[in-house]
Design an enzyme around this catalytic site. Structure first.
Site, short mmCIF file in Angstrom:
data_model
loop_
_atom_site.label_atom_id
_atom_site.label_comp_id
_atom_site.label_asym_id
_atom_site.label_seq_id
_atom_site.Cartn_x
_atom_site.Cartn_y
_atom_site.Cartn_z
N HIS A 87 0.82 -1.22 0.00
CA HIS A 87 0.00 0.00 0.00
C HIS A 87 0.85 1.27 0.00
CE1 HIS A 87 -3.32 2.59 1.84
NE2 HIS A 87 -3.89 2.04 0.78
N LYS A 135 3.31 4.44 -1.11
CA LYS A 135 3.44 5.38 -2.23
C LYS A 135 4.77 6.11 -2.05
CE LYS A 135 -1.21 4.82 -1.74
NZ LYS A 135 -1.91 4.26 -0.57
N ASP A 175 17.21 9.87 -8.30
CA ASP A 175 18.65 10.15 -8.24
C ASP A 175 19.19 10.23 -6.81
OD1 ASP A 175 18.84 10.15 -10.96
OD2 ASP A 175 18.94 12.34 -11.20
N HIS A 206 -9.18 10.97 1.46
CA HIS A 206 -8.21 9.88 1.33
C HIS A 206 -6.93 10.16 2.10
CE1 HIS A 206 -5.62 6.98 -1.04
NE2 HIS A 206 -6.71 6.27 -0.86
N LYS A 221 -3.99 10.79 5.04
CA LYS A 221 -3.47 10.07 6.21
C LYS A 221 -2.41 10.97 6.86
CE LYS A 221 -4.08 6.91 2.62
NZ LYS A 221 -5.46 6.62 2.78
N ASP A 241 1.01 19.40 18.44
CA ASP A 241 1.73 20.56 18.95
C ASP A 241 2.43 21.31 17.81
OD1 ASP A 241 0.75 20.01 21.45
OD2 ASP A 241 2.53 18.94 22.14
#
EC number: 2.7.8.-
Length: 403
Positions: free
Chosen positions: A123, A125, A130, A294, A296, A301
């Site tokens: 899952h 991404k 380079d 979608h 996350k 603080d």
């Protein structure tokens, strides 16, 4: 570096100083930066994505990867076999024939069009170019992350990173693709680029099972003023819920932003089953209304934030392969907090405790959804175990595929 050492190193408690972090909201900000980085690549492109669709975004990525490979850049592309659909022969052949090393994580058979292994998905991404710049977040390579997609466009976030943390992200991603560790020309990521301290943390089913969740719990436990969590699928462990309740009870402002609608209705039911429990302790709960949420992300603080692929639900916390970055930087926190506050004020509905009484249907379905989701990881573990593999598509294999 061995696979085990790479996993341990990726989730070791090492904060890298001297980084620059740039927030990218939705595909409209993310895709141009990612494509520009690939277009400028001279040596290596490492990319992992859960979803790659053969739409206008996927075709644009295809063009950039093919161009990079043809000018001699090593290109490693990994997609999840469950999250990404079957591609056309032309799409795959164009990549492979150009020299792109195209991996499919857990390809698996599809009897009657059904995939047998729907859990333990890749899952993550991640994009590293380079060894100089990296992107980490929740945005897949698909057109539904663009605002012009309409009412179903995803609201999501990613970050662009430069500095020493890129070494960690590159080492982890390269190990997954079985890429040797070359000495990339130039200073790569070793030189300080900014003031942010950043840590890469992954979740797997071998050595780093609870690292992301533990990082959340530790930060919430130490919160003094504010906790803001914006997460698409919210159904965390009892321990994380307890930390949120304790934080609210000791006077910390705790805000939760979740999706009002989801592609998984049981996820919405499960999250709503937790609202009363959280609000009784003083947690403020908001639902994002206009489009699918979608994201996350979280802010705690003035100097702690996280962005990545991990939801706070049983799939992400117990089964999927995930990657988050944790960030300590007051300037970045201010930017992310302002974006989330604007989202909350303009596009979210605050849940009123009096609205949670519901009817008979909600009284029945809420507890059922709660217990199903709470026990889901244990039940999933009873299914026949399998060792996910990565299939490397080769030119001959593509040529034999039907047009």
């Amino acid at each position: 570096m061995t696979r085990r050492r790479a996993h341990v190193a990726a989730s070791a408690p090492h904060w890298r100083a001297g980084n620059r972090v740039r927030l990218l909201e939705n595909g409209d900000e993310f895709f141009p930066r990612a494509f520009a980085a690939i277009a400028a690549a001279e040596h290596e492109v490492l990319l992992e994505t859960f979803i790659l669709f053969e739409d206008k975004v996927g075709l644009e990525l295809h063009r950039h990867l093919v161009d990079a490979a043809r000018r001699g850049v090593r290109v490693e592309l990994t997609v999840d076999g469950w999250g990404s659909p079957s591609f056309s022969h032309r799409f795959v052949a164009g990549l492979v024939d150009a020299g792109v090393r195209f991996h499919v994580f857990d390809p698996g058979p599809k009897p009657f069009g059904l995939r047998l292994h729907v859990f333990r998905r890749m899952h993550r991404k991640l994009l590293v170019v380079d060894g100089r710049v990296a992107f980490v977040g929740g945005i897949n390579f698909s057109a539904d992350h663009l605002m012009d997609y309409g009412s179903e466009a995803m609201q999501d976030y990613s970050v662009e990173l430069t500095g020493p943390i890129v070494d960690d992200i590159r080492a982890f991603t390269a190990t997954q693709a079985r890429v040797p560790a070359p000495s990339l020309p130039g200073d790569a990521s070793g030189t300080a680029h900014g003031d942010a301290r950043v840590k890469l943390t992954v979740r797997d089913n071998a050595h780093c099972r609870t690292d992301i969740e533990r990082a959340y719990r530790t930060a919430i436990r130490g919160a003094k003023r504010e906790v803001v969590i914006a997460n698409a699928y919210f159904f965390p462990s009892h321990r994380l819920l307890s930390e949120l309740r304790r934080a609210a009870r000791r006077g910390v402002s705790v805000t939760l932003i979740v999706a009002a609608r989801s592609d998984e209705p049981i996820a919405t039911l499960g999250a709503r089953a937790l609202y009363k429990h959280l609000m009784q302790a003083g947690v403020r709960v908001y639902e994002y209304m206009p489009r699918p949420f979608h994201g996350k992300v979280a802010v705690i603080d003035d100097e702690w934030a996280t962005i990545g692929s991990s939801n706070l639900d049983p799939l992400s916390l117990s089964l999927n392969l995930e990657a988050n970055v944790f960030i300590r930087d007051a300037e970045f926190n201010a930017v992310l907090r302002a974006r989330l506050q604007e989202l909350r004020d303009a596009h979210c509905f605050r849940i009123d405790p009096s609205s949670l009484r519901g009817g008979i249907w909600q009284a029945v379905t809420g507890p059922i959804a709660y217990h199903l989701m709470r026990r889901f990881p244990r039940w999933a573990g009873l299914l026949p175990a399998h060792a996910p593999t990565r299939l490397l598509l080769r030119p001959r294999r593509v040529q034999e595929a039907p047009a």
